[in-house]
Design a protein around this motif. Structure first.
Motif, short mmCIF file in Angstrom:
data_model
loop_
_atom_site.label_atom_id
_atom_site.label_comp_id
_atom_site.label_asym_id
_atom_site.label_seq_id
_atom_site.Cartn_x
_atom_site.Cartn_y
_atom_site.Cartn_z
N LEU A 121 -1.88 1.02 -1.46
CA LEU A 121 -1.87 -0.33 -2.03
C LEU A 121 -1.98 -0.30 -3.55
CD1 LEU A 121 -4.12 -2.30 0.49
CD2 LEU A 121 -1.74 -2.80 -0.06
N ARG A 122 -2.80 0.60 -4.05
CA ARG A 122 -2.99 0.69 -5.51
C ARG A 122 -1.72 1.14 -6.23
NH1 ARG A 122 -8.43 2.87 -3.81
NH2 ARG A 122 -9.82 1.10 -4.17
N ASN A 123 -0.78 1.73 -5.50
CA ASN A 123 0.48 2.16 -6.10
C ASN A 123 1.57 1.09 -6.06
OD1 ASN A 123 -0.32 4.76 -6.87
ND2 ASN A 123 -0.04 5.50 -4.78
N ILE A 124 1.29 -0.04 -5.45
CA ILE A 124 2.27 -1.12 -5.40
C ILE A 124 2.26 -1.86 -6.73
CG2 ILE A 124 2.81 -3.34 -4.29
CD1 ILE A 124 1.77 -2.18 -1.69
N PRO A 125 3.44 -2.10 -7.32
CA PRO A 125 3.51 -2.81 -8.60
C PRO A 125 2.82 -4.16 -8.54
CG PRO A 125 5.66 -1.93 -8.02
CD PRO A 125 4.78 -1.72 -6.83
N GLY A 126 1.99 -4.44 -9.52
CA GLY A 126 1.30 -5.71 -9.62
C GLY A 126 -0.07 -5.75 -8.96
N VAL A 127 -0.41 -4.76 -8.15
CA VAL A 127 -1.72 -4.74 -7.51
C VAL A 127 -2.75 -4.31 -8.54
CG1 VAL A 127 -3.17 -3.64 -5.75
CG2 VAL A 127 -0.86 -4.39 -5.18
#
Length: 146
Positions: A121-127
Protein backbone atom coordinates in the motif's frame (compact mmCIF):
# COMPACT_ATOMS: atom_id res chain seq x y z
CA UNK A 1 -52.55 -2.33 27.89
CA UNK A 2 -48.88 -1.42 28.17
CA UNK A 3 -46.68 -2.05 25.18
CA UNK A 4 -43.66 -4.20 25.69
CA UNK A 5 -40.56 -2.57 24.28
CA UNK A 6 -37.80 -4.96 23.29
CA UNK A 7 -34.27 -3.84 22.63
CA UNK A 8 -31.82 -5.81 20.56
CA UNK A 9 -28.45 -6.23 22.25
CA UNK A 10 -25.97 -6.20 19.38
CA UNK A 11 -22.79 -6.14 21.45
CA UNK A 12 -22.27 -9.91 21.21
CA UNK A 13 -22.79 -9.81 17.43
CA UNK A 14 -20.27 -6.98 17.12
CA UNK A 15 -17.73 -8.74 19.35
CA UNK A 16 -18.05 -11.99 17.38
CA UNK A 17 -17.69 -10.18 14.06
CA UNK A 18 -14.47 -8.45 15.16
CA UNK A 19 -12.89 -11.56 16.73
CA UNK A 20 -10.65 -12.34 13.77
CA UNK A 21 -10.44 -9.02 11.95
CA UNK A 22 -7.63 -6.66 11.08
CA UNK A 23 -8.34 -3.09 10.05
CA UNK A 24 -6.05 -0.73 8.17
CA UNK A 25 -6.58 3.01 7.92
CA UNK A 26 -5.32 4.65 4.72
CA UNK A 27 -4.70 8.31 3.86
CA UNK A 28 -4.32 9.18 0.20
CA UNK A 29 -4.28 12.30 -1.96
CA UNK A 30 -6.03 10.72 -4.94
CA UNK A 31 -9.74 10.29 -5.68
CA UNK A 32 -11.40 7.06 -4.59
CA UNK A 33 -11.77 5.62 -8.10
CA UNK A 34 -8.08 6.26 -8.86
CA UNK A 35 -6.98 4.80 -5.54
CA UNK A 36 -9.04 1.66 -6.15
CA UNK A 37 -7.68 1.34 -9.69
CA UNK A 38 -4.10 1.64 -8.40
CA UNK A 39 -4.84 -0.79 -5.59
CA UNK A 40 -6.26 -3.38 -7.98
CA UNK A 41 -3.42 -3.03 -10.49
CA UNK A 42 -0.46 -2.84 -8.15
CA UNK A 43 -1.63 -5.50 -5.70
CA UNK A 44 -3.25 -7.64 -8.42
CA UNK A 45 -6.55 -7.88 -6.58
CA UNK A 46 -10.08 -7.16 -7.70
CA UNK A 47 -11.90 -4.73 -5.41
CA UNK A 48 -15.27 -3.74 -6.86
CA UNK A 49 -18.12 -1.61 -5.54
CA UNK A 50 -20.86 -3.77 -4.12
CA UNK A 51 -24.06 -2.15 -5.39
CA UNK A 52 -26.25 -4.66 -3.57
CA UNK A 53 -25.33 -3.53 -0.06
CA UNK A 54 -24.98 -0.05 1.39
CA UNK A 55 -24.36 1.12 4.92
CA UNK A 56 -27.13 3.56 5.76
CA UNK A 57 -26.61 6.07 8.57
CA UNK A 58 -28.72 8.95 9.80
CA UNK A 59 -26.70 12.09 10.30
CA UNK A 60 -27.98 15.62 10.93
CA UNK A 61 -31.52 14.95 9.68
CA UNK A 62 -30.17 13.30 6.50
CA UNK A 63 -29.86 9.66 5.58
CA UNK A 64 -26.46 8.90 4.11
CA UNK A 65 -25.53 5.73 2.27
CA UNK A 66 -21.93 4.63 2.32
CA UNK A 67 -20.90 2.23 -0.38
CA UNK A 68 -18.04 -0.15 0.08
CA UNK A 69 -15.95 -2.40 -2.09
CA UNK A 70 -15.15 -6.03 -1.64
CA UNK A 71 -12.86 -8.39 -3.47
CA UNK A 72 -14.75 -10.19 -6.20
CA UNK A 73 -12.85 -13.45 -5.89
CA UNK A 74 -14.41 -16.53 -4.29
CA UNK A 75 -11.11 -17.57 -2.67
CA UNK A 76 -10.49 -14.18 -1.03
CA UNK A 77 -13.50 -13.77 1.20
CA UNK A 78 -13.93 -11.05 3.75
CA UNK A 79 -11.82 -8.21 2.42
CA UNK A 80 -13.77 -4.95 2.48
CA UNK A 81 -12.65 -1.47 1.53
CA UNK A 82 -14.76 1.33 2.98
CA UNK A 83 -14.64 4.93 1.81
CA UNK A 84 -14.65 6.87 5.08
CA UNK A 85 -16.05 10.10 3.55
CA UNK A 86 -19.32 10.66 1.69
CA UNK A 87 -21.02 14.02 1.11
CA UNK A 88 -19.00 15.66 3.87
CA UNK A 89 -19.88 13.00 6.45
CA UNK A 90 -17.62 10.31 7.88
CA UNK A 91 -18.45 6.64 8.26
CA UNK A 92 -16.24 6.54 11.35
CA UNK A 93 -16.17 10.10 12.73
CA UNK A 94 -13.44 9.14 15.20
CA UNK A 95 -11.08 8.71 12.22
CA UNK A 96 -11.73 11.90 10.24
CA UNK A 97 -8.13 11.94 9.04
CA UNK A 98 -8.49 8.57 7.25
CA UNK A 99 -9.78 8.30 3.68
CA UNK A 100 -10.22 4.52 3.51
CA UNK A 101 -10.62 1.60 5.87
CA UNK A 102 -9.58 -1.88 4.75
CA UNK A 103 -11.14 -4.60 6.87
CA UNK A 104 -9.74 -8.11 6.60
CA UNK A 105 -11.73 -10.79 8.31
CA UNK A 106 -10.25 -14.25 8.32
CA UNK A 107 -8.15 -16.36 10.61
CA UNK A 108 -5.55 -16.62 7.85
CA UNK A 109 -4.63 -12.91 8.08
CA UNK A 110 -1.26 -13.39 9.68
CA UNK A 111 1.10 -10.69 10.87
CA UNK A 112 3.36 -11.43 7.89
CA UNK A 113 0.48 -11.10 5.41
CA UNK A 114 -0.65 -7.84 7.01
CA UNK A 115 2.88 -6.41 6.85
CA UNK A 116 3.10 -7.33 3.16
CA UNK A 117 -0.19 -5.55 2.45
CA UNK A 118 0.97 -2.45 4.36
CA UNK A 119 4.28 -2.37 2.46
CA UNK A 120 2.51 -2.71 -0.90
CA UNK A 121 0.00 0.00 0.00
CA UNK A 122 2.82 2.41 0.83
CA UNK A 123 4.13 1.96 -2.73
CA UNK A 124 0.87 3.08 -4.34
CA UNK A 125 1.10 6.63 -5.74
CA UNK A 126 -0.63 9.16 -3.51
CA UNK A 127 -0.75 6.98 -0.39
CA UNK A 128 0.56 9.05 2.50
CA UNK A 129 -0.21 6.85 5.50
CA UNK A 130 -1.10 3.25 6.28
CA UNK A 131 -1.80 2.35 9.87
CA UNK A 132 -3.36 -0.56 11.68
CA UNK A 133 -6.34 0.29 13.84
CA UNK A 134 -6.99 -1.76 16.94
CA UNK A 135 -10.54 -2.77 17.79
CA UNK A 136 -10.34 -0.75 21.00
CA UNK A 137 -9.89 2.49 19.02
CA UNK A 138 -13.08 1.99 17.00
CA UNK A 139 -16.02 3.63 18.73
CA UNK A 140 -18.62 2.86 16.06
CA UNK A 141 -17.85 -0.75 15.15
CA UNK A 142 -21.46 -1.40 14.20
CA UNK A 143 -21.06 0.91 11.19
CA UNK A 144 -18.69 -1.59 9.58
CA UNK A 145 -21.16 -4.46 9.84
CA UNK A 146 -23.81 -4.62 7.12
Amino acid sequence: MALLKLELDTQEIIDNFFDDTRLLGIVTTVKDYRFCWNLNNMLEINFRINHDIEIGLKRKKDNISFQFMNIMNPTAHFHYLYNNLHDGEFLLPEFKNLDFLWLMKNDTVTEEYLNQIKAMLRNIPGVQLVTELTNEKIKNKEYLIF
